[in-house]
Structures are given as C-alpha cells and as structure tokens.
Design a protein around this motif. Structure first.
Motif, PDB file in Angstrom:
ATOM      1  N   GLN A 232       0.854  -1.186   0.000  1.00 58.69           N
ATOM      2  CA  GLN A 232       0.000   0.000   0.000  1.00 58.69           C
ATOM      3  C   GLN A 232       0.893   1.241   0.000  1.00 58.69           C
ATOM      4  O   GLN A 232       2.062   1.187   0.389  1.00 58.69           O
ATOM      5  N   ALA A 233       0.356   2.378  -0.461  1.00 59.92           N
ATOM      6  CA  ALA A 233       1.127   3.625  -0.541  1.00 59.92           C
ATOM      7  C   ALA A 233       1.410   4.170   0.861  1.00 59.92           C
ATOM      8  O   ALA A 233       0.620   3.984   1.794  1.00 59.92           O
ATOM      9  N   ILE A 234       2.538   4.849   0.982  1.00 58.53           N
ATOM     10  CA  ILE A 234       2.952   5.466   2.253  1.00 58.53           C
ATOM     11  C   ILE A 234       3.112   6.967   2.026  1.00 58.53           C
ATOM     12  O   ILE A 234       3.690   7.393   1.024  1.00 58.53           O
ATOM     13  N   THR A 235       2.621   7.773   2.966  1.00 57.37           N
ATOM     14  CA  THR A 235       2.826   9.218   2.911  1.00 57.37           C
ATOM     15  C   THR A 235       3.847   9.593   3.977  1.00 57.37           C
ATOM     16  O   THR A 235       3.736   9.165   5.128  1.00 57.37           O
ATOM     17  N   VAL A 236       4.858  10.402   3.583  1.00 54.51           N
ATOM     18  CA  VAL A 236       5.939  10.733   4.513  1.00 54.51           C
ATOM     19  C   VAL A 236       6.362  12.185   4.277  1.00 54.51           C
ATOM     20  O   VAL A 236       6.219  12.726   3.175  1.00 54.51           O
ATOM     21  N   ASP A 237       6.859  12.830   5.337  1.00 52.76           N
ATOM     22  CA  ASP A 237       7.356  14.200   5.196  1.00 52.76           C
ATOM     23  C   ASP A 237       8.694  14.205   4.484  1.00 52.76           C
ATOM     24  O   ASP A 237       9.490  13.262   4.602  1.00 52.76           O
ATOM     25  N   ASP A 293       4.323   2.661  -3.515  1.00 55.27           N
ATOM     26  CA  ASP A 293       4.470   4.098  -3.765  1.00 55.27           C
ATOM     27  C   ASP A 293       4.747   4.817  -2.452  1.00 55.27           C
ATOM     28  O   ASP A 293       4.166   4.486  -1.409  1.00 55.27           O
ATOM     29  N   VAL A 294       5.651   5.799  -2.517  1.00 48.42           N
ATOM     30  CA  VAL A 294       5.941   6.648  -1.359  1.00 48.42           C
ATOM     31  C   VAL A 294       5.639   8.079  -1.767  1.00 48.42           C
ATOM     32  O   VAL A 294       6.248   8.619  -2.706  1.00 48.42           O
ATOM     33  N   ILE A 295       4.665   8.691  -1.098  1.00 46.36           N
ATOM     34  CA  ILE A 295       4.253  10.065  -1.403  1.00 46.36           C
ATOM     35  C   ILE A 295       4.981  10.986  -0.434  1.00 46.36           C
ATOM     36  O   ILE A 295       4.799  10.889   0.790  1.00 46.36           O
ATOM     37  N   VAL A 296       5.823  11.869  -0.977  1.00 46.57           N
ATOM     38  CA  VAL A 296       6.666  12.745  -0.155  1.00 46.57           C
ATOM     39  C   VAL A 296       6.010  14.116  -0.054  1.00 46.57           C
ATOM     40  O   VAL A 296       5.807  14.799  -1.069  1.00 46.57           O
ATOM     41  N   ASN A 297       5.653  14.523   1.156  1.00 45.83           N
ATOM     42  CA  ASN A 297       5.095  15.848   1.422  1.00 45.83           C
ATOM     43  C   ASN A 297       6.132  16.704   2.130  1.00 45.83           C
ATOM     44  O   ASN A 297       6.922  16.194   2.924  1.00 45.83           O
TER      45      ASN A 297
END
Length: 524
Positions: A232-237, A293-297
């Motif tokens: 699953q996708a991960i959201t990270v700073d 997927d890694v979503i970088v915020n």
C-alpha cells in the motif's frame, strides 16, 4: 647488601649510623624458565648523602627440589602404548609446562603387571624419575548389538506452520534388529519448528545396553510459499525515512515476528511520488519483496526549511545598523523575508557589541540570529581632540620656543607631533609687545589642526616699575587657524615643560588670553 669500610688497611662492616638507607631499584626479577640466576640493583645512601649501587644475585632453586610427583598405576590394552602423563597422580600440583615421558618404552605385549619409569621434566629443565606399575589388559572384544545391527534415520517433511511430532520423528527411524533386540528409541534433541534440513538426533538402545545414534532430517515449507503480503502507498514528510512496515496492508495476516525493511533507503529529498521496495522477512528467514508508492510531502515551515547565516555588521558610531546586512545568505532565503533587530543596537560607543536579528519568513515563522556589530568612530583625531595652550613670555632678545606650550599633552594620543609654523617676522623678540604664534598639531592618523599661542615680549626692566610679582598661569584655549604663511621650526616629540614668567604691571593689566573655540564632541 653488606657495607664495609677500610680501617688500618683492614675491611670491616661499616657502622650502622654511616648508612642512611638501602633501596631496591626497579622490580625484583622472577624466576625464568631456564632457572638462571637473576640480579637486582640496590641503591645505598650514606649518611653524608652520597649514593652507591650494589648488585645482588638471586639464585632460584630448581623445580625438582620444590615438587614431588606421585606415581599411580597405568592401565593399558595389550599392544598399546600407555600414557606417561596418566602415571602421575598429582599433575595439577606441578608447574604448567611440565612434560612426561617414558625413560624406556614399556613392553605391553604380555598381559599382566609390569613397571615403567616416567621422566618428569620441569619448565626450568630439571628432571626427576618416578617408577609406576603398568597393568596390561588383554581384551578380546565381543560384538555388541550395536555392532551386529544397523539403525538409520529418515526424513520428515512438514508444511510451514505445522510442527513435526515426536512420533513422526521416531516413525522414520529403521533398524535391521529384531523387535526383541530393541530396548528403546528416544528423540534426544528438541524438534525444530522451522527451517530446512534441520537435524534431530535419535538414540536407539539395544537389549544388551549398547546404543546407536542416528539423525532424522526435518524439513519445513517456506513462509514465502504460504503467505502473500499486499502493498500500500505510504505518505511521509520530506527528508524523513518512511516506515517499511507501513507499506504492507495485511500485516495482521502474516505470522508473528515477521519484520519489514527497505532494500535501499527511500529518497525523500524531493516532494512528490516515488517508490521503494519493502523486504518482508518471515520468522523462518524466507523473504518476499513488495514495491510500494511513497508520497513525499514537505510540511515544514519556512523556519524549518531555511538556515540564515549571520555575519559581522559594521556601523558608524551613533548610526543604526541595517539588520539585513547581518545575514550572509539572504539570496538563499525566500523572497519577501524580512529582517529587524530584536532590540535596538547600542552604537554610542566604538567597539564590538552583540545584536539579535529576527528573521521573519513569508509564512510568518521566525528565527533569531545573533551577530557581532562592529561600531567604529569615523572622525579623525583632529576632530576628536582639543589641544590647549598657555602663553609664552620672553625677555627682549630671547627667541620663543612654543612647542612646549601645549598644556594637555596627556589627553592627546601617543605619537602626536607638534610643529611651530609661526610665519617668519610675525614675532619681533627685540620689540616689547604682544604677538601670536601658531602651532601645527599632527596626529598619528595623519590628520592635523593648528592652534595659536599668545607671545609677550617684556619691556626692558629699566623702563618698567613693577607693581607686584604675580605669576601668569592662565590657560589659553586657542582658536584653530585655517590659514598660515611660511612655516618655521621643526616637528618635535610631545613634551611638557612648565614655564613661569613674571610680567610687568602694564603687561599683566592688559593681558587677556584668547580662548580656543571648543569643538562639539559627542564622545566627551
């Protein structure tokens, strides 16, 4: 250590009061393996303070004199060589490194008792001999059940998640012995619960008590064949490393003690979507790899994103420094960033003083940067200082020396020079009256200013009727001269000479000294 003295040509022990002390120099040597004599130096100090070294020889005894090896019977099979070491009962009492050998080979061809002599050799090389009894045993071996029969282990295969049982392990052990010859079959080791080619020792005991140990191989299926992790996708700073476990959606379906890691660190330096590969490691050591997927915020504030760098700010005395000048890397900071002093910087005094710059970013976040503010005084020495002079009174025919008429030399900077630049002919020393001389003050920084000195040429004594003898000591604070004619005199180093002159009544009555206009000095 014995100390002697010679009297009348004879040596005799020195009196005790003649020897102040005896002290060993260094460490006392320990015995060496070869038993050699050792020496040690002793320093003898006499009553008069003189010293002398004496050498003492330490003769250590041989090990054979310190130890007593005890013999004991040695049992040996017919035709075999007995162990010499086995014939010494108290080997533990003898020094480490001691060796044991037969003086001559022991004949073990005939069963029964015989004797042998053991040579004990100590680490120092000394030796001694011990005679012992050697019991030669004639053993004609009889075949045991273990030698008559053969047992073999087998293989147990189990799927992942199931555990092999004791009965399953014993069930794959085979032997050609009849059932009545088998006393027991027992699993010796703990049965493993995971892994491939796991050995398990099984002990087969026969009717005569002899036994044999066989190995049963246990194989378990791999967890990777039994489970299917879902990504699953991960959201990270931005700049943070994501948790690999967060990339697996069905962790609850996987076995306990499963671990998660990245095949390589995920690059989160740039906001947006990137990918990473999660390594799922099961308790049995097998693995699966899942790409997610890694979503970088980038959720950081401007204050967290940027690092302003301070630098020294130069400012003139009394002026307000520009806080923006105190930030070295303004070009690296976002547009519309503002800079202001946390509190006003005191620039009234030259020198270094601290200041704190508040950097306010466009998003409203702030941070503070402490910098040094270097306050300088731009004025020249001529602007800073006010030289003061006193009048010069001379008799007719005398030449005036005006270079020592500055009265506040101690207030002027070291290295200041004074030059008499009075134009020639301005002062007539042969004609009584009042004149005005001019001095040039040259400061160490190269700036200059001129001051005037009142010069009085007294009337001849025969033409003056004195009224009193009051000394004139009034200070003349002269006005700067902005123009000058031809200059006379030379530069001279600063010096203070006290001049006293008694003037006539007429001169004293009419003498008023011009005062030099004082400059406005914010420093003083």
């Amino acid at each position: 250590v014995t100390v002697t003295e010679t009297k009348d040509g004879q040596e005799a022990p020195a009196p005790a009061e003649k020897v102040k002390s005896k002290a060993i120099k260094g460490e006392i040597p320990t015995p060496t393996a070869d038993g050699a004599d050792q020496t040690v130096t002793v320093e003898v100090t006499y009553a008069d303070g003189t010293k002398e070294d004496a050498t003492v020889t330490i003769a250590y005894g041989e090990a054979k004199d310190a130890y007593a090896p005890e013999g004991q019977q040695v049992d040996v099979n017919k035709g075999e060589d007995p162990s010499a070491e086995a014939g010494i009962k108290n080997k533990d009492d003898l020094p480490e490194g001691t060796t044991y050998d037969w003086k001559t080979p022991v004949d073990t061809d005939t069963p029964g008792e015989t004797t042998g002599t053991i040579v004990v050799t100590y680490p120092d090389g000394s030796k001694e001999e011990v005679e012992v009894t050697v019991n030669v045993v004639d053993t004609t071996p009889q075949a045991t059940d273990t030698e008559l029969y053969t047992a073999q282990g087998g293989v147990v295969n189990k799927p992942y998640g199931q555990t092999a049982t004791n009965d399953e392990v014993i069930g794959v052990v085979t032997t050609d012995a009849p059932a009545e010859k088998i006393q027991s079959i027992v699993v010796v080791d703990a049965i493993p619960t995971t892994g491939q080619n796991q050995p398990v020792n099984v002990k087969v005991t026969y009717a005569d008590g002899s036994n044999d140990t066989v190995i049963v191989t246990v194989n378990y299926g791999l967890a990777t064949d039994a489970y299917d992790p879902a990504g699953q996708a991960i959201t990270v700073d931005k700049g943070s490393q994501p948790n690999a476990a967060d990339g697996i959606a069905n962790k609850a379906d996987l076995p306990a003690n499963t671990t998660y890691g990245w095949t390589a660190p995920v690059d989160t330096s740039t906001p947006g979507t990137t990918s990473g590969t999660v390594v799922v490691t099961y308790p049995d050591g097998s693995t699966d790899q899942i790409t997610v997927d890694v979503i970088v915020n980038d959720n950081r504030t401007d204050a967290e994103k940027y690092t302003p760098e301070g630098q020294e700010v130069n400012v003139n005395k009394g002026e307000t420094p520009n806080p923006e000048d105190g930030i070295r890397n303004k070009d690296d900071l976002p547009e519309d960033t503002k800079y202001e002093w946390k509190t006003p910087v005191d620039t009234d005094k030259p020198g270094e003083t601290p200041g704190i710059i508040v950097v306010t970013y466009p998003d409203g976040t702030t941070e503070e940067v402490e910098v040094k503010v270097n306050v300088t005084d731009p004025r020249t020495d001529a602007d800073k200082y006010d030289p003061e002079t006193k009048p010069e009174i001379i008799k007719p025919g005398e030449n005036p020396d005006l270079t020592d008429n500055v009265t506040n030399l101690d207030d002027l900077p070291e290295g200041t020079q004074i030059k008499d630049i009075t134009p020639e002919g301005t002062i007539d020393p042969n004609k009584p009256g009042e004149y005005e001389g001019t001095l040039e003050i040259q400061y160490p920084d190269g700036s200059k200013e001129t001051v005037t000195v009142k010069v009085t040429v007294e009337k001849p004594a025969s033409t003056v009727t004195p009224v009193n003898n009051q000394q004139n000591t009034q200070t003349n604070k002269v006005t700067k001269v902005t123009t000058s004619g031809p200059k006379t005199g030379d530069f001279t180093n600063l010096g203070v000479h006290t001049a006293a002159a008694i003037g006539s009544i007429a001169t004293l009555a009419g003498l008023f000294f011009a005062r030099k206009r004082r400059k406005v000095d914010e420093e003083q």
